[in-house]
Design a protein around this motif. Structure first.
Motif, PDB file in Angstrom:
ATOM      1  N   ALA A  19       0.838  -1.200   0.000  1.00 46.87           N
ATOM      2  CA  ALA A  19       0.000   0.000   0.000  1.00 46.87           C
ATOM      3  C   ALA A  19       0.872   1.249   0.000  1.00 46.87           C
ATOM      4  CB  ALA A  19      -0.928   0.000   1.213  1.00 46.87           C
ATOM      5  N   THR A  22       2.401   1.813  -3.419  1.00 54.10           N
ATOM      6  CA  THR A  22       1.407   2.328  -4.367  1.00 54.10           C
ATOM      7  C   THR A  22       1.192   3.829  -4.174  1.00 54.10           C
ATOM      8  OG1 THR A  22       0.284   0.183  -4.295  1.00 54.10           O
ATOM      9  CG2 THR A  22      -0.965   2.044  -5.196  1.00 54.10           C
ATOM     10  N   TYR A  23       0.935   4.253  -2.940  1.00 50.13           N
ATOM     11  CA  TYR A  23       0.632   5.668  -2.702  1.00 50.13           C
ATOM     12  C   TYR A  23       1.866   6.551  -2.837  1.00 50.13           C
ATOM     13  CZ  TYR A  23      -4.168   4.706  -1.575  1.00 50.13           C
ATOM     14  OH  TYR A  23      -5.484   4.345  -1.672  1.00 50.13           O
ATOM     15  N   LEU A 108      -3.794   2.405   5.432  1.00 50.67           N
ATOM     16  CA  LEU A 108      -4.510   2.830   4.227  1.00 50.67           C
ATOM     17  C   LEU A 108      -5.222   4.161   4.457  1.00 50.67           C
ATOM     18  CD1 LEU A 108      -6.002  -0.493   2.813  1.00 50.67           C
ATOM     19  CD2 LEU A 108      -4.498   1.106   1.593  1.00 50.67           C
ATOM     20  N   LEU A 109      -5.794   4.325   5.643  1.00 47.77           N
ATOM     21  CA  LEU A 109      -6.478   5.576   5.975  1.00 47.77           C
ATOM     22  C   LEU A 109      -5.504   6.755   5.860  1.00 47.77           C
ATOM     23  CD1 LEU A 109      -9.359   6.359   7.042  1.00 47.77           C
ATOM     24  CD2 LEU A 109      -8.318   6.520   9.307  1.00 47.77           C
ATOM     25  N   ARG A 112      -4.452   7.213   2.043  1.00 48.79           N
ATOM     26  CA  ARG A 112      -5.532   7.713   1.186  1.00 48.79           C
ATOM     27  C   ARG A 112      -5.827   9.188   1.451  1.00 48.79           C
ATOM     28  NH1 ARG A 112      -9.271   2.387   2.233  1.00 48.79           N
ATOM     29  NH2 ARG A 112      -8.428   1.112   0.532  1.00 48.79           N
ATOM     30  N   ALA A 115      -2.917  11.353   0.023  1.00 51.39           N
ATOM     31  CA  ALA A 115      -2.927  11.461  -1.444  1.00 51.39           C
ATOM     32  C   ALA A 115      -4.075  12.353  -1.907  1.00 51.39           C
ATOM     33  CB  ALA A 115      -3.019  10.072  -2.070  1.00 51.39           C
ATOM     34  N   ALA A 116      -5.272  12.162  -1.336  1.00 53.82           N
ATOM     35  CA  ALA A 116      -6.416  12.989  -1.711  1.00 53.82           C
ATOM     36  C   ALA A 116      -6.149  14.456  -1.392  1.00 53.82           C
ATOM     37  CB  ALA A 116      -7.674  12.500  -0.986  1.00 53.82           C
TER      38      ALA A 116
ATOM     39  N   LEU B 159      -4.633  -0.283  -3.447  1.00 51.09           N
ATOM     40  CA  LEU B 159      -5.103   1.100  -3.296  1.00 51.09           C
ATOM     41  C   LEU B 159      -5.941   1.269  -2.041  1.00 51.09           C
ATOM     42  CD1 LEU B 159      -4.371   3.348  -5.198  1.00 51.09           C
ATOM     43  CD2 LEU B 159      -6.624   3.186  -6.236  1.00 51.09           C
TER      44      LEU B 159
END
Lengths: 159, 159, 159
Positions: A19, A22-23, A108-109, A112, A115-116, B159
């Motif tokens: 993860a 990826t980010y 992941l939190l 995410r 990135a957002a 993701l």
């Protein structure tokens, strides 16, 4: 040698690490995109900084007038620098965070939201959106990195 | 404890990782060299930005005239910033790429082309060479990082 | 999966790696602090660069006068850029150094001197202290990163 390859394979097979990879790749690519946006504005606004970059526009004064600053170019450059100041700490601290053994859902939190926030920040900077849009997205990304740093320091602390 | 040390040893014994470590250190040292080049131009051109840096040239107006910009200093600084914008993503994405298990020959090809392109880019910027020399070397380094990011995302995608 | 988790756990349990994680997080947080210092000076000196950031001061000319540079803001920004130029190579090379299997005491010596030098550098830049205070602290941090790079290249060398 087989064992060595396995150790590396283990790392990339770890879900939190996947993860992170990826980010981290996504936000670094987003940062690299700023180079293309700056180049786009330099070419369309005809605003350059190096004399050798304007040589194709002719010689002497006719080329020299394109050695100037342009608000859109400068805005894209500031967005790029802000990415360096914020995405680079995310990648460095995020790597250590991914190795500190967090829960996948918590990791992941973090990834995410960061990135957002940074993608929104770029839109807010380039359009530009009225404040506090850009300021808030900056603060959200900053806080995520800070939260990861807290866990890294709590887990690894050895001064 | 013995096992832990072994896990670290396994990583540094992995040939792709060793190649990455070698090239990452080389391009980061090259980036650090830009500080020395900027300092060299600041001193030889007597062009400083901080008042406390010109104190040794005397007091008042006699020192104040050295608080100025110089084309060579600014050029070296732009080269340094361009390194930050390009070498930092290479190191971040390259680390993840090295852990994604590529063939040694493919990895070496990526690392060698990137390092050569960035060393050429510095010469092209500082001399300066006529365009598109600098632009092309920038694009080559950019493409190598992009290619590595593609493999990272394909391998790690979560993701 | 249990094995994979173990490989990651092994890394973070390695004492040199824990020390690196601690100091890397500290200097990256210090670098991030520069954003807050710049923002503080922008707000107290009322010196902004984006028109949308001055909208709350009114419309037209009354807001436009706050689109200006301020010596304290510029000084904080230069300190931030200097951090990017020096702390980022430390984190990249330091990670590879931590994986190259140095003695814990030697590694701690490197990390401690670097962190102390960069914290001193920030004070020297912002107060500002007379030269060569800032210059020397820069050189100490630079030399530490260089020393780590030497060991990385000696251990990993694969061109």
């Amino acid at each position: 040698r087989a064992e060595m390859a396995k150790a590396v394979a283990q790392l990339i097979d770890n879900e939190v690490f996947r993860a992170f990879a990826t980010y981290a790749a996504i936000v670094l690519l987003k940062m690299m995109l700023m180079s293309l946006i700056t180049a786009y504005f330099r070419i369309t606004r005809k605003a350059f900084v190096n004399p050798e970059d304007t040589a194709s526009f002719g010689k002497g004064e006719s080329a020299k007038k394109y050695l100037r600053t342009d608000p859109d170019v400068e805005r894209a450059r500031r967005g790029h620098l802000n990415d360096l100041e914020n995405i680079v700490p995310f990648v460095g601290i995020g790597l250590l965070y991914a190795l500190s053994g967090p829960e996948l859902s918590t990791a992941l939190l973090h990834f995410r939201i960061f990135a957002a926030a940074r993608i929104f920040h770029t839109f807010a900077y380039l359009m530009p959106l009225p404040q506090p849009g850009r300021g808030l997205s900056w603060a959200v990304g900053y806080s995520v990195t800070f939260s990861m740093a807290y866990r890294v320091l709590k887990t690894a602390w050895l001064l």
